[in-house]
Design an enzyme around this catalytic site. Structure first.
Site, PDB file in Angstrom:
ATOM      1  N   GLY A  33      67.931  17.335  21.064  1.00 21.78           N
ATOM      2  CA  GLY A  33      68.438  17.789  21.414  1.00 21.78           C
ATOM      3  C   GLY A  33      67.994  18.996  21.906  1.00 21.78           C
ATOM      4  N   GLN A  63      66.107  27.888  25.273  1.00 21.10           N
ATOM      5  CA  GLN A  63      65.195  26.862  25.234  1.00 21.10           C
ATOM      6  C   GLN A  63      63.728  26.398  26.479  1.00 21.10           C
ATOM      7  OE1 GLN A  63      66.494  23.994  22.891  1.00 21.10           O
ATOM      8  NE2 GLN A  63      64.025  24.066  21.996  1.00 21.10           N
ATOM      9  N   HIS A 109      70.955  22.413  14.354  1.00 27.79           N
ATOM     10  CA  HIS A 109      70.063  23.302  15.131  1.00 27.79           C
ATOM     11  C   HIS A 109      69.986  23.859  16.583  1.00 27.79           C
ATOM     12  CE1 HIS A 109      65.657  23.209  15.432  1.00 27.79           C
ATOM     13  NE2 HIS A 109      65.955  22.569  16.704  1.00 27.79           N
ATOM     14  N   GLU A 110      71.125  23.116  17.241  1.00 30.61           N
ATOM     15  CA  GLU A 110      71.385  23.520  18.645  1.00 30.61           C
ATOM     16  C   GLU A 110      71.943  24.635  18.487  1.00 30.61           C
ATOM     17  OE1 GLU A 110      68.767  22.379  20.977  1.00 30.61           O
ATOM     18  OE2 GLU A 110      68.529  20.787  19.918  1.00 30.61           O
ATOM     19  N   CYS A 151      61.370  21.198  15.999  1.00 34.25           N
ATOM     20  CA  CYS A 151      62.048  21.991  18.177  1.00 34.25           C
ATOM     21  C   CYS A 151      60.563  22.067  19.064  1.00 34.25           C
ATOM     22  CB  CYS A 151      61.960  23.262  17.521  1.00 34.25           C
ATOM     23  SG  CYS A 151      62.584  24.427  18.595  1.00 34.25           S
ATOM     24  N   LEU A 152      62.006  20.876  20.158  1.00 34.51           N
ATOM     25  CA  LEU A 152      60.010  21.571  21.280  1.00 34.51           C
ATOM     26  C   LEU A 152      60.298  22.693  21.620  1.00 34.51           C
ATOM     27  CD1 LEU A 152      62.921  18.960  23.777  1.00 34.51           C
ATOM     28  CD2 LEU A 152      60.590  18.639  22.117  1.00 34.51           C
ATOM     29  N   HIS A 212      70.120  27.730  17.800  1.00 35.40           N
ATOM     30  CA  HIS A 212      69.398  28.334  19.458  1.00 35.40           C
ATOM     31  C   HIS A 212      70.448  29.440  20.255  1.00 35.40           C
ATOM     32  CE1 HIS A 212      65.649  26.265  19.854  1.00 35.40           C
ATOM     33  NE2 HIS A 212      66.142  25.590  19.195  1.00 35.40           N
TER      34      HIS A 212
HETATM   35 NI    NI Z   1      64.552  23.399  18.748  1.00 35.60          NI
END
Ligand code: NI
Length: 169
Positions: free
Chosen positions: A45, A50, A134-135, A92-93, A138
């Site tokens: 995701g 991000q 999660h997304e 998370c990235l 963000h």
């Molecule tokens: Ni994330």
């Protein structure tokens, strides 16, 4: 085009993203870049903040691109329903190298627009429900770290601050 992913500490990750006014060709290009960036990372995701873009857009593919045509694009998404509770490890990235157990609802229903600007409703349980939450977090400037309590959260943030000081972040 693969875009650089910003990390914890960048202010864009902590602010509320703006709604997309109209799904234009430029927005579709941004979505395509997000999908390419997510697969390259690799991740399941990615939210627009991000890659430094403060707009309410996210992409999700819980197969990580292994199954073609599984990618979900959500523009201006909002929750319709959230039920149950699950406890699973999450990463998370934008917080590379760290995972933690996060409590999330077991099932989520989200409504938004797809890549073509058409209304879409996505219902997910398990990992998909987790990814949706999660997304969407963000888009409101919330990272999974903000969902942790006390010691686990402080420990991770302390380690990241150390990496930031040494230039390793
Ligand atoms: Ni994330």
């Amino acid at each position: 085009m693969i875009r650089p992913i910003v990390k914890f500490g960048d202010p864009v990750l902590a602010r509320k993203a703006e709604p997309v006014a109209e799904v234009t060709g430029e927005i579709r290009q941004l979505v395509d870049d997000m999908i390419e960036t997510m697969y390259a990372a690799p991740g399941v995701g990615l939210a627009a903040p991000q890659i430094g873009v403060p707009l309410r857009i996210c992409v999700i593919d819980i197969s990580g691109g292994r199954r073609g045509g599984q990618v979900i694009t959500l523009i201006n998404p909002e929750f319709v329903e959230r039920t149950g509770m699950q406890l699973e490890e999450e990463g998370c990235l934008s917080v590379p190298g760290y995972n933690a157990t996060v409590a999330r609802p077991e099932r989520a229903v989200v409504r938004g627009l797809d890549r073509e600007g058409q209304p879409v409703t996505i219902e997910g349980t398990g990992l998909l429900a987790r990814a949706l939450q999660h997304e969407l977090d963000h888009l409101d400037g919330t990272l999974f770290l903000n969902r942790l309590r006390g010691l686990p959260r402080d420990l991770i943030i302390r380690k990241i601050r150390k990496q930031q000081r040494s230039g390793a972040w």
